[in-house]
Motif scaffolding. Structure first.
Motif, short mmCIF file in Angstrom:
data_model
loop_
_atom_site.label_atom_id
_atom_site.label_comp_id
_atom_site.label_asym_id
_atom_site.label_seq_id
_atom_site.Cartn_x
_atom_site.Cartn_y
_atom_site.Cartn_z
N HIS A 164 0.85 -1.18 0.00
CA HIS A 164 0.00 0.00 0.00
C HIS A 164 0.89 1.24 0.00
CE1 HIS A 164 -3.24 2.77 1.00
NE2 HIS A 164 -2.45 3.28 1.94
N TYR A 165 0.60 2.17 -0.91
CA TYR A 165 1.33 3.43 -0.99
C TYR A 165 0.31 4.56 -1.05
CZ TYR A 165 5.10 0.31 -2.33
OH TYR A 165 6.02 -0.71 -2.35
N ALA A 166 0.51 5.58 -0.22
CA ALA A 166 -0.40 6.73 -0.18
C ALA A 166 0.36 7.98 -0.63
CB ALA A 166 -0.96 6.92 1.22
N PHE A 167 -0.26 8.78 -1.45
CA PHE A 167 0.35 9.99 -1.98
C PHE A 167 -0.50 11.20 -1.61
CE2 PHE A 167 1.77 6.52 -4.59
CZ PHE A 167 3.13 6.76 -4.70
N LEU A 168 0.16 12.22 -1.10
CA LEU A 168 -0.48 13.48 -0.72
C LEU A 168 -0.30 14.45 -1.87
CD1 LEU A 168 -1.81 15.23 1.51
CD2 LEU A 168 0.51 15.78 2.28
N VAL A 169 -1.40 14.97 -2.40
CA VAL A 169 -1.36 15.91 -3.53
C VAL A 169 -2.26 17.10 -3.21
CG1 VAL A 169 -0.93 14.05 -5.20
CG2 VAL A 169 -3.28 14.80 -4.77
N ASP A 170 -2.11 18.17 -3.98
CA ASP A 170 -3.01 19.31 -3.77
C ASP A 170 -4.34 19.04 -4.47
OD1 ASP A 170 -2.76 20.04 -6.53
OD2 ASP A 170 -1.13 21.42 -6.08
#
Length: 124
Positions: free
Chosen positions: A61-67
């Motif tokens: 599982h990989y989580a990415f924070l974006v605007d």
């Protein structure tokens, strides 16, 4: 010295296809690659290094924070590709996004079968 995240190796059956998927999804330029890796360079010098190990690939599982703006474009790309996505990690709310933690988020599986989460606000 402070602690920062530098890189991770992500197992895949096709390193170049996986790297291209993430570059397109997150609107990133080509990054230098070497050895067995196809690299994707994120902000702050963080590398995603895609490799083809000679073993069965286990889902991660990989989580990415974006605007908010990139979130909307990422979601549109996922929809354009016909990739199923969910508002929740239990895959109960297909085709929806969530508004938890004061932001927006969704989950899907990438081309290598890893569970990916895209969010607009950190949990902490």
């Amino acid at each position: 010295m402070t602690v920062t995240f530098n890189h991770t190796i992500i197992a895949t059956k096709d390193r170049n296809a996986s790297a291209a998927f993430y570059r397109e999804l997150f609107e990133l330029p080509e990054a230098p690659s070497w050895g067995p890796f196809a690299n994707v360079l994120l902000d702050e010098g963080v590398l995603l290094q895609f490799a083809e190990p000679p073993v069965d690939i286990q889902m991660q599982h990989y989580a990415f924070l974006v605007d908010d703006e990139l979130f909307a474009r990422c979601l549109a790309r996922i929809e354009e590709r016909g990739i199923t996505y969910w508002a929740d990690p239990h895959m109960q709310r297909e085709g929806e996004t969530n508004t938890e933690h004061g932001g927006r988020g969704f989950y899907f599986f990438d081309t290598a079968g890893h569970a990916i989460e895209i969010i607009t606000r950190p949990y902490l």
